[in-house]
Design a protein around this motif. Sequence first.
Motif, mmCIF file in Angstrom:
data_model
loop_
_atom_site.group_PDB
_atom_site.id
_atom_site.type_symbol
_atom_site.label_atom_id
_atom_site.label_comp_id
_atom_site.label_asym_id
_atom_site.label_seq_id
_atom_site.Cartn_x
_atom_site.Cartn_y
_atom_site.Cartn_z
ATOM 1 N N PHE A 73 -32.366 20.596 144.359
ATOM 2 C CA PHE A 73 -31.435 19.737 145.109
ATOM 3 C C PHE A 73 -32.132 18.881 146.171
ATOM 4 C CE2 PHE A 73 -28.631 18.863 148.694
ATOM 5 C CZ PHE A 73 -27.638 18.128 148.070
ATOM 6 N N GLU A 74 -32.865 19.554 147.073
ATOM 7 C CA GLU A 74 -33.431 18.829 148.209
ATOM 8 C C GLU A 74 -34.446 17.775 147.749
ATOM 9 O OE1 GLU A 74 -35.219 19.861 152.522
ATOM 10 O OE2 GLU A 74 -34.720 21.591 151.254
ATOM 11 N N LEU A 75 -35.263 18.194 146.798
ATOM 12 C CA LEU A 75 -36.291 17.302 146.263
ATOM 13 C C LEU A 75 -35.654 16.094 145.568
ATOM 14 C CD1 LEU A 75 -39.313 17.067 145.918
ATOM 15 C CD2 LEU A 75 -39.152 18.561 143.925
ATOM 16 N N THR A 76 -34.588 16.365 144.833
ATOM 17 C CA THR A 76 -33.868 15.287 144.153
ATOM 18 C C THR A 76 -33.349 14.264 145.172
ATOM 19 O OG1 THR A 76 -33.188 16.841 142.438
ATOM 20 C CG2 THR A 76 -31.972 14.761 142.570
ATOM 21 N N SER A 114 -33.644 8.921 147.281
ATOM 22 C CA SER A 114 -33.525 7.913 148.339
ATOM 23 C C SER A 114 -34.836 7.160 148.526
ATOM 24 C CB SER A 114 -33.025 8.547 149.642
ATOM 25 O OG SER A 114 -34.059 9.237 150.275
ATOM 26 N N ARG A 115 -35.970 7.861 148.338
ATOM 27 C CA ARG A 115 -37.272 7.202 148.453
ATOM 28 C C ARG A 115 -37.428 6.085 147.422
ATOM 29 N NH1 ARG A 115 -42.038 9.487 150.750
ATOM 30 N NH2 ARG A 115 -40.613 10.545 152.138
ATOM 31 N N LEU A 116 -37.031 6.359 146.173
ATOM 32 C CA LEU A 116 -37.252 5.389 145.092
ATOM 33 C C LEU A 116 -36.039 4.497 144.842
ATOM 34 C CD1 LEU A 116 -39.057 7.599 142.405
ATOM 35 C CD2 LEU A 116 -40.074 6.330 144.298
ATOM 36 N N GLN A 117 -34.941 4.765 145.570
ATOM 37 C CA GLN A 117 -33.717 3.986 145.352
ATOM 38 C C GLN A 117 -33.236 4.060 143.911
ATOM 39 O OE1 GLN A 117 -31.894 2.014 147.915
ATOM 40 N NE2 GLN A 117 -32.969 3.720 148.880
ATOM 41 N N VAL A 118 -33.181 5.304 143.384
ATOM 42 C CA VAL A 118 -32.575 5.518 142.059
ATOM 43 C C VAL A 118 -31.541 6.641 142.209
ATOM 44 C CG1 VAL A 118 -34.587 4.783 140.713
ATOM 45 C CG2 VAL A 118 -34.374 7.183 141.360
ATOM 46 N N ARG A 172 -48.045 22.808 140.631
ATOM 47 C CA ARG A 172 -47.437 22.265 139.430
ATOM 48 C C ARG A 172 -46.091 21.600 139.694
ATOM 49 N NH1 ARG A 172 -50.356 20.817 137.474
ATOM 50 N NH2 ARG A 172 -49.594 20.798 135.354
ATOM 51 N N LEU A 173 -46.075 20.324 139.866
ATOM 52 C CA LEU A 173 -44.804 19.614 139.995
ATOM 53 C C LEU A 173 -44.952 18.150 139.599
ATOM 54 C CD1 LEU A 173 -41.832 19.606 140.796
ATOM 55 C CD2 LEU A 173 -42.501 19.181 143.117
ATOM 56 N N GLY A 174 -44.130 17.757 138.652
ATOM 57 C CA GLY A 174 -44.071 16.357 138.251
ATOM 58 C C GLY A 174 -42.622 15.968 138.049
ATOM 59 N N TYR A 175 -42.359 14.660 137.991
ATOM 60 C CA TYR A 175 -40.977 14.251 137.727
ATOM 61 C C TYR A 175 -40.930 13.015 136.852
ATOM 62 C CZ TYR A 175 -41.679 11.030 141.713
ATOM 63 O OH TYR A 175 -42.153 10.066 142.563
ATOM 64 N N MET A 176 -39.783 12.808 136.238
ATOM 65 C CA MET A 176 -39.585 11.594 135.453
ATOM 66 C C MET A 176 -38.453 10.786 136.058
ATOM 67 S SD MET A 176 -37.367 12.286 132.037
ATOM 68 C CE MET A 176 -38.563 13.206 131.148
ATOM 69 N N VAL A 177 -38.555 9.470 135.908
ATOM 70 C CA VAL A 177 -37.463 8.581 136.273
ATOM 71 C C VAL A 177 -37.065 7.856 134.998
ATOM 72 C CG1 VAL A 177 -36.689 6.788 137.866
ATOM 73 C CG2 VAL A 177 -38.674 8.198 138.470
ATOM 74 N N ALA A 178 -35.790 7.959 134.646
ATOM 75 C CA ALA A 178 -35.282 7.281 133.451
ATOM 76 C C ALA A 178 -33.768 7.221 133.559
ATOM 77 C CB ALA A 178 -35.688 8.036 132.184
ATOM 78 N N LEU A 222 -38.772 -1.628 135.485
ATOM 79 C CA LEU A 222 -38.693 -1.578 134.020
ATOM 80 C C LEU A 222 -37.699 -0.506 133.567
ATOM 81 C CD1 LEU A 222 -42.502 -1.972 133.188
ATOM 82 C CD2 LEU A 222 -40.721 -3.729 133.136
ATOM 83 N N VAL A 223 -37.707 0.626 134.286
ATOM 84 C CA VAL A 223 -36.736 1.688 133.970
ATOM 85 C C VAL A 223 -35.310 1.164 134.132
ATOM 86 C CG1 VAL A 223 -35.807 3.883 134.831
ATOM 87 C CG2 VAL A 223 -38.266 3.643 134.436
ATOM 88 N N LYS A 224 -35.108 0.326 135.167
ATOM 89 C CA LYS A 224 -33.768 -0.227 135.391
ATOM 90 C C LYS A 224 -33.399 -1.260 134.317
ATOM 91 C CE LYS A 224 -33.960 0.813 140.259
ATOM 92 N NZ LYS A 224 -34.438 0.417 141.569
ATOM 93 N N ASN A 225 -34.413 -2.022 133.881
ATOM 94 C CA ASN A 225 -34.133 -3.095 132.916
ATOM 95 C C ASN A 225 -34.063 -2.638 131.467
ATOM 96 O OD1 ASN A 225 -34.050 -4.978 134.917
ATOM 97 N ND2 ASN A 225 -36.183 -5.641 134.657
ATOM 98 N N TYR A 226 -34.765 -1.548 131.145
ATOM 99 C CA TYR A 226 -34.840 -1.124 129.742
ATOM 100 C C TYR A 226 -34.391 0.334 129.604
ATOM 101 C CZ TYR A 226 -37.719 -5.307 129.218
ATOM 102 O OH TYR A 226 -38.181 -6.592 129.219
ATOM 103 N N SER A 227 -33.414 0.548 128.732
ATOM 104 C CA SER A 227 -32.805 1.878 128.598
ATOM 105 C C SER A 227 -33.749 2.911 127.980
ATOM 106 C CB SER A 227 -31.552 1.756 127.728
ATOM 107 O OG SER A 227 -31.920 1.148 126.495
ATOM 108 N N ASN A 228 -34.888 2.462 127.408
ATOM 109 C CA ASN A 228 -35.762 3.434 126.726
ATOM 110 C C ASN A 228 -37.110 3.601 127.426
ATOM 111 O OD1 ASN A 228 -36.642 0.851 126.055
ATOM 112 N ND2 ASN A 228 -37.335 1.451 124.004
#
Length: 375
Positions: free
Chosen positions: A67-70, A75-79, A237-243, A214-220
Amino acid sequence: MKVSPSIEKLVPYVPGKPIEETKRELGLDTVIKLASNENPLGTSAKVKEALMGALDSVFRYPDASCFELTQKISSRLQVPPDWLAFGNGSDELIDLITRTFCEPGDRVLMSEKSFAAYTIRAQSARAETQVFQMGEDLKIPAREIAQYLRKSRRPTDRVLFIANPNNPTGTYLNRDEMQEILSVAGGWDDFLIVIDEAYNEFVRASDYPDSLALVKNYSNVITLRTMGKVYGLAGLRLGYMVAQPKITQWVQRIRQPFNVNALAQVAAVAALDDGDYLKKSQEAVWSGLDYFYTELERFGLPFWKSQANFVLFDGLRSGREIFQALLKKGVIMRPLANYGLPRHLRLSVGLKEENEAAMRALENVLATVPEGSGV
Ligand SMILES: *Cc1c(COP(=O)(O)O)cnc(C)c1O
């Protein structure tokens, strides 16, 4: 033992040689490891403090929703929050992507001389791989990939992985080159374009593409980021995806509920708040790279300008021999013969003293191993 044929042909990942192992084998007291692109500054003091505060709670399961990380990253990436998914390192997300979106026999596309996990994860998902060759510039061949997708795309092609900047070459695709691929395949609903930005915080080039746009402009399109490199959390060990959610929802469904451990979550929030550490880390890497360029030039060794925290150079002799000779002097670099680069090594930026010691050792080794030896 009967094993699936796709697993049998899988070539295992070779990690950088560990410090303790090197000390033991060679009877050395001090060893400098510049082989795994880790942050040389060590763990941030703010992260340590946060971790201490979290130790009393490790008897509980972690927050399955991060939750907190999300909230922080959203808010950092504005997504929006549902555009994010987390993994046990971005390594796990690479695995989840191939397993979520590929049937056995589907095809995963990647460049040669790129991150080894793409091939390994694709093969463990029983997918086929298609590997594109690089030119002398050691850049991901964007034009060839775009041309293939335009003219010869097969219906089973499912995922394209692009490391930008690329590991182990340090080269990058600029906005126009990335756009060449997207103007063909952007928006396809049965094909994913994964832009792996493990090193994005180190980029100095002004024409580096904004993958979040690009993530905002293209659905894939998927962007992958990690807390393991500039943020200094490789061991947690921590990574994340934006899509877009039509992608993240499936990854959320398949992942293990507690794939990100409690300490990693706490550490990541603290690391993201430590702007000073980030700035110092970037400055250390940039000045370290500039120092390496000067020295490599003085030694007459070809190298590739890097947008990451490491540099690839041509040793003009067997990379294996250079690697072994450096080990005896207590310096670990990464030989790249298994990437089809038998003379080349990848060198991560360390602390100033470590960089200087590494260059002294390399200069020494070059003087004792004759040019052309072993190749
Ligand atoms: C280091 C690296 C990763 C893996 O990062 P983790 O979050 O530590 O799993 C992913 N992609 C590339 C290109 C890397 O170099």
